[in-house]
Design an enzyme around this catalytic site. Structure first.
Site, PDB file in Angstrom:
ATOM      1  N   ASN A 121      60.956  28.527  45.066  1.00 14.21           N
ATOM      2  CA  ASN A 121      60.252  28.506  44.498  1.00 14.21           C
ATOM      3  C   ASN A 121      60.248  26.662  43.944  1.00 14.21           C
ATOM      4  O   ASN A 121      62.016  26.269  43.639  1.00 14.21           O
ATOM      5  CB  ASN A 121      60.373  29.454  43.913  1.00 14.21           C
ATOM      6  CG  ASN A 121      59.788  31.086  44.652  1.00 14.21           C
ATOM      7  OD1 ASN A 121      58.849  30.833  45.433  1.00 14.21           O
ATOM      8  ND2 ASN A 121      60.342  31.858  44.012  1.00 14.21           N
ATOM      9  N   PHE A 151      59.455  38.275  33.833  1.00 14.56           N
ATOM     10  CA  PHE A 151      58.137  37.478  33.974  1.00 14.56           C
ATOM     11  C   PHE A 151      57.196  37.004  35.252  1.00 14.56           C
ATOM     12  O   PHE A 151      57.754  38.395  36.429  1.00 14.56           O
ATOM     13  CB  PHE A 151      59.422  35.631  33.836  1.00 14.56           C
ATOM     14  CG  PHE A 151      59.526  34.942  33.015  1.00 14.56           C
ATOM     15  CD1 PHE A 151      58.736  33.907  32.015  1.00 14.56           C
ATOM     16  CD2 PHE A 151      60.374  36.113  32.678  1.00 14.56           C
ATOM     17  CE1 PHE A 151      60.001  33.634  31.291  1.00 14.56           C
ATOM     18  CE2 PHE A 151      60.712  35.738  30.439  1.00 14.56           C
ATOM     19  CZ  PHE A 151      60.463  34.014  30.584  1.00 14.56           C
TER      20      PHE A 151
END
Length: 397
Positions: A208, A323
């Site tokens: 990512n 998150f």
């Protein structure tokens, strides 16, 4: 935090000793009083005059200086500081500490003190990795000695690997954390950060777009409030702060194992951008282009670390924070994620390309709790981290 705090700084022998001059300057800028002790080896790399000029006071170096013994004996010197910092801490000096040797001023001070000690090691990679050094490190940690670094990088000897002195800002952070006496003192907080790398073959991976900047900032602010922080980080581009326990991992499976091994904790904050999938049967050799065409990759789901910890029946942290990095319907997706994962809070943000948040210096988040949504204005990632750390402190009070 450092204003009026007294730090006894022992400068060991090694090329990294020159960084101690910058460390003295930065500590004094923050209001700390620095009492310098220069070892014989350290004096081969920096002069007593330069150390004295930056510290604004006399340098101590000789165990048998009768004048110093009359004015301030080594016992008093070792116990009159708020913190003893050794930077750089050489393999030889750590070996002396681990085995109780006291044959010069530095080792005598370290043996005679009841003051907290923080070591910033620096040495050749082979010396760092040697079993004797690793045994000494384990002994010192068991004795309650704190560590910051070393980092991985190029060394003056031409080799590359672990053993490089932590950067001065990291050491300053670690000193601040060691002296912190804030609302999180006595609390243990687990924090994940950075991306994970899921291998396709030895040279390719799935990841990512995370720099680890927000996670590192959160770790720094938690430590500044007095928390014992366990920082589990993937291969981030932003280095971890000083003053925290760093556990480095590569894959999601490694991250889950590190998280489970770091529990129990009072709070767990999952800021890492964990890859959702991994390649099944990753190749042990580089996949080559050829007549066979494009290779077919089979994927499997990675473990859900946030959901796993949230669902724990025994040992679950009092506060679990996730998150949610989204590119559309941010609040809707984040609210659903909080319910689905079973965590207490979700920190949601929009990471679509136009925001510049992913990999940038700012963030704009919405904190979603059982009481509703709280939108925070766009601000620097350090300010976001400070605000979140303060909220965590209030929740654990």
């Amino acid at each position: 935090m450092l204003a009026s705090r007294r730090i006894l700084l022992i400068v060991g022998g090694g090329i990294a000793a020159y960084k101690a001059l910058d460390l003295i300057r930065r500590l004094r800028e923050r209001g700390a009083e620095v009492v310098p002790v220069l070892t014989r080896g350290g004096a081969e790399f920096v002069t007593p005059l330069s150390v004295s000029a930056l510290a604004g006071r006399k340098v101590f170096s000789d165990l048998f200086d009768l004048t110093d013994e009359a004015e301030m004996g080594h016992i008093e010197l070792s116990r009159s500081a708020d913190l003893i910092v050794v930077a750089p801490a050489t393999a030889d000096l750590m070996a002396k500490m681990a085995h109780g040797h006291a044959d010069d001023l530095a080792s005598t001070l370290l043996l005679a003190t009841d003051t907290p000690v923080l070591l910033a090691p620096a040495m050749n990679v082979r010396m760092w990795q040697h079993p004797a050094t690793q045994r000494n490190i384990a002994t010192l940690k068991a004795d309650g000695i704190g560590f910051v670094g070393p980092d991985v990088g190029d060394m003056a000897c031409g080799e590359h690997g672990p053993g490089r002195l932590a950067e001065v800002p990291q050491i300053v952070d670690a000193i601040g954390a060691a002296l912190a006496d804030g609302p999180l003192a006595g609390r243990r907080v687990l924090l994940t950060s950075g991306p994970t790398h899921e291998p396709i073959d030895p040279v390719r991976y799935i990841a990512n777009r995370s720099s680890g900047a927000q996670g590192a900032a959160i770790a720094r602010e938690l430590a500044a409030l007095g928390a014992e922080v366990v920082f589990v980080t993937g291969p981030a581009t932003v280095p971890p702060p000083g003053g925290v326990e760093v556990i480095r991992v590569e894959t999601a499976q490694e991250m889950l194992a590190a998280v489970e091994g770091a529990l129990p904790a009072d709070a767990a904050i999952f800021a890492a951008a964990v890859a959702d999938w991994r390649v099944v049967g990753a190749s042990t050799r580089k996949i080559k282009k050829g007549a066979g065409g494009t290779p077919a990759l089979e994927f499997a789901e990675n473990p859900d670390i946030l959901a796993t910890v949230s669902a724990m029946e025994a040992g679950r942290p009092r506060l679990v924070v996730g998150f949610a990095a989204e590119t559309c319907d941010v609040i809707g997706h984040a609210t659903a994620k909080r319910a689905r994962k079973g965590c207490d809070w979700i920190v949601a943000n929009d990471v679509s390309h136009a925001t510049g948040i992913m990999g940038g210096t700012e963030n704009a988040v919405t904190l979603i709790t059982g009481d509703g949504e709280e939108e925070w204005p766009r601000m620097g990632k350090r300010e976001v981290a400070r605000k979140l750390a303060e909220r965590v402190a209030r929740a654990l009070a």
